[in-house]
Design an enzyme around this catalytic site. Sequence first.
Site, short mmCIF file in Angstrom:
data_model
loop_
_atom_site.label_atom_id
_atom_site.label_comp_id
_atom_site.label_asym_id
_atom_site.label_seq_id
_atom_site.Cartn_x
_atom_site.Cartn_y
_atom_site.Cartn_z
N GLU A 121 -5.25 3.73 -7.84
CA GLU A 121 -6.64 4.36 -7.46
C GLU A 121 -6.59 5.59 -7.98
O GLU A 121 -5.87 6.63 -7.62
CB GLU A 121 -6.30 4.24 -5.94
N HIS B 296 0.84 -1.16 -0.05
CA HIS B 296 0.04 -0.19 0.12
C HIS B 296 0.84 1.19 0.05
O HIS B 296 1.58 1.54 0.99
CB HIS B 296 -0.78 -0.11 1.26
N ASP C 178 -1.91 5.90 -5.65
CA ASP C 178 -3.05 6.78 -5.84
C ASP C 178 -2.54 7.77 -6.94
O ASP C 178 -1.02 8.01 -6.95
CB ASP C 178 -3.21 7.62 -4.75
N HIS D 110 -1.20 10.98 -2.67
CA HIS D 110 -2.45 10.46 -1.91
C HIS D 110 -3.48 11.84 -2.12
O HIS D 110 -4.51 11.87 -2.06
CB HIS D 110 -2.35 9.84 -0.98
N GLU E 32 0.31 -0.80 -4.78
CA GLU E 32 -0.85 0.12 -4.76
C GLU E 32 -0.40 1.45 -4.74
O GLU E 32 0.76 1.83 -4.33
CB GLU E 32 -1.59 -0.12 -3.70
#
Length: 277
Positions: free
Chosen positions: A130, A8, A37, A50, A35
């Site tokens: 994301e 993450h 953003d 993020h 992962e």
Amino acid sequence: MYPAVVAHRGASAQRAEHTLAAYLLALRQGADGLECDIRLTRDGHLVCVHDRRVDRTSSGRGVVSTLTLEQLAAFDYGSWHGERARAAGMAMAEPGDGPVAADAERGLLTLETLLGLVVDAGRPITLFVETKHPVRYGGRVEARLVEVLARYGLAHPRHKEESRVVMMSFSGHAVRRMRAHAPTLPTVLLFGRIPAARRDGSLPPWADFTGPGVHLLRQDPDYVARSAARGNHTYCWTVDEPADVQLCQDLGVRYLATNLPDNTRRLLQPAGGALPR
């Protein structure tokens, strides 16, 4: 079947999140997936940040969408993390990695650089991307994401099971847009709260995986089984505590996002054997 371990924001407990250093360490620690953003800069570049603003994670200030790539790249994205103090006082670094990340690995990370890392990893790695909403540029984020993935030959996999990239969002509108742009690219609909209409484990036709936070599985552990009964695997975030790792393993979670990929892999490792990658 063991959950696939997804780093993450990289190995973000040990390196500053969304830096090249965090992702390099996650790969060395054996993460199955990464992962990130993404946000769109004023001049149309996708960067791995993020927050809406860079204040928390950099030496600069301002809203990502109002700054150019050049302006954002001038900031330091590593010193806020306290990595040097932790490495010295708590031996946070991996053996052979050195006490801290190199300065060149602590700057602004673009999606293209991260994609290059995934493509060149030397083993199969899945990148979970994301898109953040609401944002100034709305649907341009997903359109730009498809453009960038296409340059790497990753936007239109023949089959979803073969995809090296998975798109995610808490915004149903964003996930639906992505399905329209790239029909064979798998998607995750993220949940901070499961809507009443989805408590039976169902998903809209444009989502492939359900994405609950681990707090939701503590409250309703049967949700994973209900989702599986409808053919929907689960991506769970963000799982760091040993009890939560065990819960996800027991429930049959398919993807487990964690800030501690190395520790999580050890927790999942069967006695006397290595955890399959």
